[in-house]
Enzyme design. Structure first.
Site, PDB file in Angstrom:
ATOM      1  N   TYR A 107     -12.241  -1.138   6.066  1.00 29.58           N
ATOM      2  CA  TYR A 107     -12.050   0.194   6.627  1.00 29.58           C
ATOM      3  C   TYR A 107     -11.541   1.122   5.510  1.00 29.58           C
ATOM      4  CZ  TYR A 107     -10.257   3.891   9.627  1.00 29.58           C
ATOM      5  OH  TYR A 107     -10.016   5.103  10.198  1.00 29.58           O
ATOM      6  N   ASN A 121      -9.040   2.923   4.712  1.00 29.90           N
ATOM      7  CA  ASN A 121      -7.705   2.916   4.090  1.00 29.90           C
ATOM      8  C   ASN A 121      -7.264   1.535   3.628  1.00 29.90           C
ATOM      9  OD1 ASN A 121      -6.925   1.525   6.353  1.00 29.90           O
ATOM     10  ND2 ASN A 121      -5.554   3.101   7.142  1.00 29.90           N
ATOM     11  N   LYS A 122      -8.146   0.549   3.665  1.00 27.00           N
ATOM     12  CA  LYS A 122      -7.747  -0.809   3.262  1.00 27.00           C
ATOM     13  C   LYS A 122      -7.804  -0.956   1.731  1.00 27.00           C
ATOM     14  CE  LYS A 122      -6.765  -2.034   7.448  1.00 27.00           C
ATOM     15  NZ  LYS A 122      -7.652  -2.065   8.561  1.00 27.00           N
ATOM     16  N   THR A 123      -7.476  -2.141   1.219  1.00 28.05           N
ATOM     17  CA  THR A 123      -7.355  -2.291  -0.242  1.00 28.05           C
ATOM     18  C   THR A 123      -8.683  -2.121  -0.969  1.00 28.05           C
ATOM     19  OG1 THR A 123      -7.536  -4.671   0.067  1.00 28.05           O
ATOM     20  CG2 THR A 123      -5.308  -3.764  -0.181  1.00 28.05           C
ATOM     21  N   MET A 124      -9.787  -2.366  -0.289  1.00 25.11           N
ATOM     22  CA  MET A 124     -11.106  -1.954  -0.783  1.00 25.11           C
ATOM     23  C   MET A 124     -11.920  -1.537   0.435  1.00 25.11           C
ATOM     24  SD  MET A 124     -13.205  -5.466  -1.756  1.00 25.11           S
ATOM     25  CE  MET A 124     -14.816  -4.965  -1.136  1.00 25.11           C
TER      26      MET A 124
END
Ligand code: PLP
Length: 386
Positions: free
Chosen positions: A183, A185-188
């Site tokens: 998603y 806003n996740k780390t990738m």
């Protein structure tokens, strides 16, 4: 919004991603195809340990496929944490089963493993640990409980790429299925998307079939030389959860940058911890580096200390006035109308999550944030809390 507003999260997408997406568009192959296959292979090879990766159009879809594949049925119970996103619990309801929400550990904010033992019944089938903020749950304990009671484990690793638990990457432990989220806003990120990781060939086969309408590739492949290209067999009422090549084009390059992303996130997280140490804040647990734990730093969550008289909502408001975005992860599920009313949940049964919820703030943390941006956050907090 003021021009210098600092958001709480932002994706980090470079020219390589843009080029690859254009390549997908120009190639004429926009749905699941060669780029998705490549993304899956490279993701599995990043994790190593012989895991297989299955790309899906969201982590929510992946969690649903995993629970379906391990055989969760109506009336079953699945234990998870109250301090998570609603997706973790909703997929249990998709299958007519019931989430059993438990309280958290006050230090890590991860699921309280002793609380898991207390809610096990003859109907319990699985445990869904969530590696909150990117710090691994006490997986030795979770795995020991699952073995003792014959339960399955599906890890919600939406925050945990890449997270290490005692030296091993999340996704490679002795659990049934692990799901990562891409998603925004996740780390990738792949815009929307997720990755399922598993080892058991039967589970992998089921999830692949159910990812695309219950169409069996095996039935199809058995006769490839003789069967016409238009032939396929439907063996179950499956789902439409495949990832597009447009999204995988993003993922291929995000994955190549993930170690650099992690390094930057860690640098920012450590600087927060160093510079905020004198403030009346409870800083996030990092895990034991000696033991080989490694936080992904998806989120940097502080809690207001007991001496702070100004409330959490006011602190968020004051930060916002200074042009600083924050968030709260999460409003515990036991407080959400659907979960509260369906299962008659009471705040009194979740004292640790309640305390954490009332005091927590997720500070801005993302790779594109500059050191100067971070100094602004630190200065604002010092100003507000002193
Ligand atoms: C983001 C998230 C999900 C859902 O991920 P999607 O890819 O948006 O479906 C599930 N669980 C947790 C804990 C999350 O943070």
């Amino acid at each position: 919004m003021r021009p210098d507003f600092l958001p709480f999260a932002l994706p980090d997408i470079g020219e390589e991603e843009i080029e690859e997406v254009c390549d997908a568009l120009r190639s004429g192959w926009v749905t699941t195809g060669p780029k998705t296959k490549k993304f899956e292979e490279e993701f599995a090879s990043y994790l190593g340990s012989g895991v297989e990766a299955i790309a899906v159009n969201s982590a929510t879809a992946g969690l649903h496929l995993a629970l379906e594949a391990i055989g969760i049925r109506p009336g079953d119970e699945v234990i998870t944490t109250t301090l998570t996103f609603t997706a973790t619990a909703e997929v249990i309801r998709y299958l007519g089963a019931h989430p059993v929400l438990v309280d958290i550990d006050p230090h890590s904010l991860n699921i309280d493993v002793e609380a898991i033992r207390r809610v096990i019944t003859p109907r319990t089938r699985a445990i869904m640990p969530v590696h909150y903020a990117g710090l691994a749950c006490d997986m030795d304990q979770v795995i020991a409980i699952a073995e003792e009671y014959g339960l399955r484990i599906v890890e919600d690793a939406a925050h945990a790429f890449p997270t290490r638990y005692k030296g091993r990457l999340i996704g490679t432990l002795e659990t049934d299925v692990t799901i990562f989220s891409f998603y925004a806003n996740k780390t990738m990120t792949t815009g929307e998307g997720g990755m399922i990781v598993a080892r058991d060939p039967a589970l992998i086969k089921r999830m692949k079939v159910m990812r695309l309408h219950g169409i069996s590739r095996d039935a199809f492949d058995r006769f490839t030389s003789r069967t016409p290209a238009w032939y396929y067999e439907v063996i179950a009422p499956g789902f439409k959860y495949n990832l597009t090549d447009i999204a995988s084009a993003l993922g291929i390059h995000q994955l190549r940058k993930i170690d650099r992303f992690l390094e930057r996130r860690r640098e920012l997280a450590y600087r927060y911890s160093e510079r905020l140490a004198t403030l009346p804040l409870v800083l996030p647990a990092t895990g034991s580096e000696v033991a080989g734990d490694n936080h992904s730093w998806h989120l940097y969550v502080v809690r207001l200390g007991s001496g702070v008289t100004i409330g959490r909502d006011r602190v968020i408001e004051e930060l916002s006035k200074r042009g600083i975005g924050t968030s709260v992860h999460y409003i515990p599920l036991h407080r959400q109308p659907y979960w509260r009313d369906t299962y008659n949940l009471s705040e009194a049964n979740y004292p640790i999550a309640e305390e954490a919820y009332q005091t927590m703030i997720s500070l801005p943390l993302y790779t594109k944030m500059s050191n100067v941006d971070q100094e602004r956050v630190i200065a604002a907090l010092k100003d507000i809390l002193s």
